[in-house]
Write a protein that holds these residues in place. Structure first.
Motif, PDB file in Angstrom:
ATOM      1  N   LEU A 101       0.837  -1.209   0.000  1.00  8.52           N
ATOM      2  CA  LEU A 101       0.000   0.000   0.000  1.00  8.52           C
ATOM      3  C   LEU A 101       0.866   1.251   0.000  1.00  8.52           C
ATOM      4  O   LEU A 101       0.556   2.236  -0.695  1.00  8.52           O
ATOM      5  CB  LEU A 101      -0.928  -0.009   1.215  1.00  8.52           C
ATOM      6  CG  LEU A 101      -2.089  -1.013   1.180  1.00  8.52           C
ATOM      7  CD1 LEU A 101      -2.826  -1.033   2.509  1.00  8.52           C
ATOM      8  CD2 LEU A 101      -3.059  -0.686   0.041  1.00  8.52           C
ATOM      9  N   ASP A 102       1.956   1.231   0.757  1.00  8.78           N
ATOM     10  CA  ASP A 102       2.881   2.373   0.757  1.00  8.78           C
ATOM     11  C   ASP A 102       3.465   2.601  -0.627  1.00  8.78           C
ATOM     12  O   ASP A 102       3.627   3.744  -1.074  1.00  8.78           O
ATOM     13  CB  ASP A 102       4.013   2.136   1.767  1.00  8.78           C
ATOM     14  CG  ASP A 102       3.554   2.250   3.211  1.00  8.78           C
ATOM     15  OD1 ASP A 102       2.473   2.821   3.439  1.00  8.78           O
ATOM     16  OD2 ASP A 102       4.272   1.747   4.101  1.00  8.78           O
ATOM     17  N   LYS A 106      -0.904   4.599  -1.000  1.00  9.10           N
ATOM     18  CA  LYS A 106      -2.167   4.560  -0.252  1.00  9.10           C
ATOM     19  C   LYS A 106      -1.881   4.403   1.229  1.00  9.10           C
ATOM     20  O   LYS A 106      -1.175   3.484   1.645  1.00  9.10           O
ATOM     21  CB  LYS A 106      -3.042   3.409  -0.746  1.00  9.10           C
ATOM     22  CG  LYS A 106      -4.460   3.441  -0.177  1.00  9.10           C
ATOM     23  CD  LYS A 106      -5.336   2.427  -0.872  1.00  9.10           C
ATOM     24  CE  LYS A 106      -6.773   2.506  -0.373  1.00  9.10           C
ATOM     25  NZ  LYS A 106      -7.416   3.794  -0.682  1.00  9.10           N
ATOM     26  N   LYS A 107      -2.439   5.271   2.032  1.00  7.21           N
ATOM     27  CA  LYS A 107      -2.192   5.279   3.470  1.00  7.21           C
ATOM     28  C   LYS A 107      -3.013   4.196   4.156  1.00  7.21           C
ATOM     29  O   LYS A 107      -4.196   4.008   3.869  1.00  7.21           O
ATOM     30  CB  LYS A 107      -2.536   6.643   4.062  1.00  7.21           C
ATOM     31  CG  LYS A 107      -2.251   6.763   5.546  1.00  7.21           C
ATOM     32  CD  LYS A 107      -2.620   8.147   6.059  1.00  7.21           C
ATOM     33  CE  LYS A 107      -2.375   8.261   7.557  1.00  7.21           C
ATOM     34  NZ  LYS A 107      -2.761   9.602   8.083  1.00  7.21           N
ATOM     35  N   SER A 108      -2.371   3.471   5.079  1.00  2.82           N
ATOM     36  CA  SER A 108      -3.069   2.462   5.867  1.00  2.82           C
ATOM     37  C   SER A 108      -3.770   3.130   7.044  1.00  2.82           C
ATOM     38  O   SER A 108      -3.195   3.984   7.721  1.00  2.82           O
ATOM     39  CB  SER A 108      -2.093   1.406   6.389  1.00  2.82           C
ATOM     40  OG  SER A 108      -1.512   0.672   5.333  1.00  2.82           O
ATOM     41  N   THR A 117     -10.627  -1.316   5.137  1.00  2.00           N
ATOM     42  CA  THR A 117     -10.379  -1.964   3.850  1.00  2.00           C
ATOM     43  C   THR A 117     -11.427  -1.541   2.827  1.00  2.00           C
ATOM     44  O   THR A 117     -12.519  -2.112   2.765  1.00  2.00           O
ATOM     45  CB  THR A 117     -10.393  -3.504   4.032  1.00  2.00           C
ATOM     46  OG1 THR A 117      -9.483  -3.870   5.075  1.00  2.00           O
ATOM     47  CG2 THR A 117      -9.975  -4.208   2.755  1.00  2.00           C
ATOM     48  N   ASP A 118     -11.098  -0.532   2.026  1.00  4.49           N
ATOM     49  CA  ASP A 118     -12.016  -0.095   0.977  1.00  4.49           C
ATOM     50  C   ASP A 118     -11.842  -0.984  -0.253  1.00  4.49           C
ATOM     51  O   ASP A 118     -11.082  -1.962  -0.237  1.00  4.49           O
ATOM     52  CB  ASP A 118     -11.806   1.385   0.644  1.00  4.49           C
ATOM     53  CG  ASP A 118     -10.386   1.686   0.167  1.00  4.49           C
ATOM     54  OD1 ASP A 118      -9.662   0.743  -0.210  1.00  4.49           O
ATOM     55  OD2 ASP A 118      -9.999   2.871   0.180  1.00  4.49           O
ATOM     56  N   GLU A 120     -10.345  -0.594  -3.079  1.00  5.93           N
ATOM     57  CA  GLU A 120      -8.984  -0.656  -3.615  1.00  5.93           C
ATOM     58  C   GLU A 120      -8.084  -1.480  -2.709  1.00  5.93           C
ATOM     59  O   GLU A 120      -7.275  -2.289  -3.180  1.00  5.93           O
ATOM     60  CB  GLU A 120      -8.417   0.755  -3.772  1.00  5.93           C
ATOM     61  CG  GLU A 120      -7.043   0.784  -4.422  1.00  5.93           C
ATOM     62  CD  GLU A 120      -6.507   2.190  -4.607  1.00  5.93           C
ATOM     63  OE1 GLU A 120      -5.651   2.388  -5.487  1.00  5.93           O
ATOM     64  OE2 GLU A 120      -6.948   3.103  -3.872  1.00  5.93           O
ATOM     65  N   THR A 121      -8.244  -1.300  -1.408  1.00  3.31           N
ATOM     66  CA  THR A 121      -7.399  -2.020  -0.451  1.00  3.31           C
ATOM     67  C   THR A 121      -7.675  -3.509  -0.454  1.00  3.31           C
ATOM     68  O   THR A 121      -6.756  -4.319  -0.327  1.00  3.31           O
ATOM     69  CB  THR A 121      -7.607  -1.453   0.971  1.00  3.31           C
ATOM     70  OG1 THR A 121      -7.302  -0.053   0.973  1.00  3.31           O
ATOM     71  CG2 THR A 121      -6.708  -2.150   1.980  1.00  3.31           C
TER      72      THR A 121
END
Length: 329
Positions: A101-102, A106-108, A117-118, A120-121
């Motif tokens: 993610l980094d 994308k920020k966790s 968890t959207d 994309e995640t």
């Protein structure tokens, strides 16, 4: 000829100055066979006790990231299978998910230890858990002589999940919930695919992902999956590998064996708190569901799984239904 330049002696370390033809043994202390014999003899009653029985292992923490610990874990699992046990591995992968993610910027985000968890995640979660991490573990076990097969909870309808509903702290209104996205909880487990693999002498390696009735994918806590799976499979033992020695008392000393009732007392007394609490509750749920023992083990110890399964001392805190310490005599 044994020990020639072309043939390595098993267990011997070698230097390689540039050519396999010039391999030279590296001098290392030879193990004392007399000292090894009692260790092997100590393992016998455990091998007899666990033969043909299922042991579910939650694989995570340092044991998944340190190369030496990864190799020792793989060898442990292969040996367990070869002596007649049925190891089933459930793995995590939080750090690996965070790293990817980094990399994509994308920020966790976490709420009460749960990854928000959207859409994309969840794609990243499934790619990392069901792909990169799962296949790395499978390849490592197979490289050490095992026959591992990678699965996620989506395969063979293994894990039916539903959306996890988290209430806001102190909320009285049922509508006051925290939106976690595609974070799930287990609705049911169908162990048919795992049973089939066990019967075929394969080692199941399971990523904690489930499918909802609506066909959506859900990310599920790996400890929870391991505990529920152990109950469903009628496992003899659950091992949770962590980055801690186990459950500690108020003086910081390791508690090696606990009964269900004693664990409840320690929770009420505030001795078991913080990040250890959900792991202990997972162990308690497994034991109350029929698993004979659940152990919170120190995965930073080389061969922790083997030491916990085949030795008197074990590694970590073992929780059982009634007695403080439950090991074969």
């Amino acid at each position: 000829m044994r020990g020639s330049a072309r043939e390595r002696v098993p267990g011997q370390l070698y230097s390689d100055p540039g050519s396999d033809l010039n391999l030279q043994p590296v001098m290392s202390p030879a193990p004392d066979p007399v000292a090894i014999a009692p260790v092997l003899a100590e393992a016998l009653p455990y091998i007899q006790h666990f033969h043909g029985r299922t042991i579910v292992i939650k694989y995570g923490g340092n044991a998944m990231t340190d190369e030496s610990l990864k190799r020792s874990f793989a060898r442990d699992v292969v040996l367990m299978k070869l002596v007649g046990m049925n190891p089933v591995v459930v793995h995590g992968g939080g750090p690996q998910i965070g790293q990817l993610l980094d990399r994509i910027g994308k920020k966790s985000e976490f709420v009460e230890g749960l990854r928000v968890t959207d859409s994309e995640t969840i794609d990243v979660v499934e790619m990392v858990l069901g792909g990169l991490v799962n296949k790395d573990i499978v390849a490592l076990i197979n490289a050490h002589g095992g026959r591992a097969v990678g699965l996620s909870g989506k395969d063979g309808g293994l894990i039916r999940a539903r959306k996890l509903v988290l209430r806001k702290e102190g909320a009285s209104d049922e509508d006051e919930t925290v939106e976690l996205g595609f974070v799930g909880e287990i609705e049911s487990i169908n162990p048919a695919v795992v049973d089939t693999l066990d019967e075929g002498d394969f080692i199941p390696v399971i990523a904690p992902i489930g499918t909802g009735e609506d066909g959506k994918t859900y990310n599920i806590n790996a400890d929870t999956v391991a505990g529920k799976l152990a109950v469903t499979l009628g496992a003899e033992k659950l091992i949770l590998l962590t980055n801690t020695p186990g459950v500690l008392d108020q003086q910081g000393e390791l508690l090696t064996g606990l009964s269900e009732s004693r664990v409840q007392e320690l929770i009420q007394e505030g001795v078991i708190t913080g990040g250890m609490l959900p792991k202990v509750r997972c162990a308690l749920d497994a034991v109350s569901g029929g698993v004979r023992t659940a152990t919170i083990s120190d995965g930073r110890v080389p061969h922790a799984t083997l030491l916990e399964t085949l030795t008197d001392q074990g590694v970590g805190t073992q929780i059982g239904r009634t007695r403080e310490v439950i090991r074969p005599s």
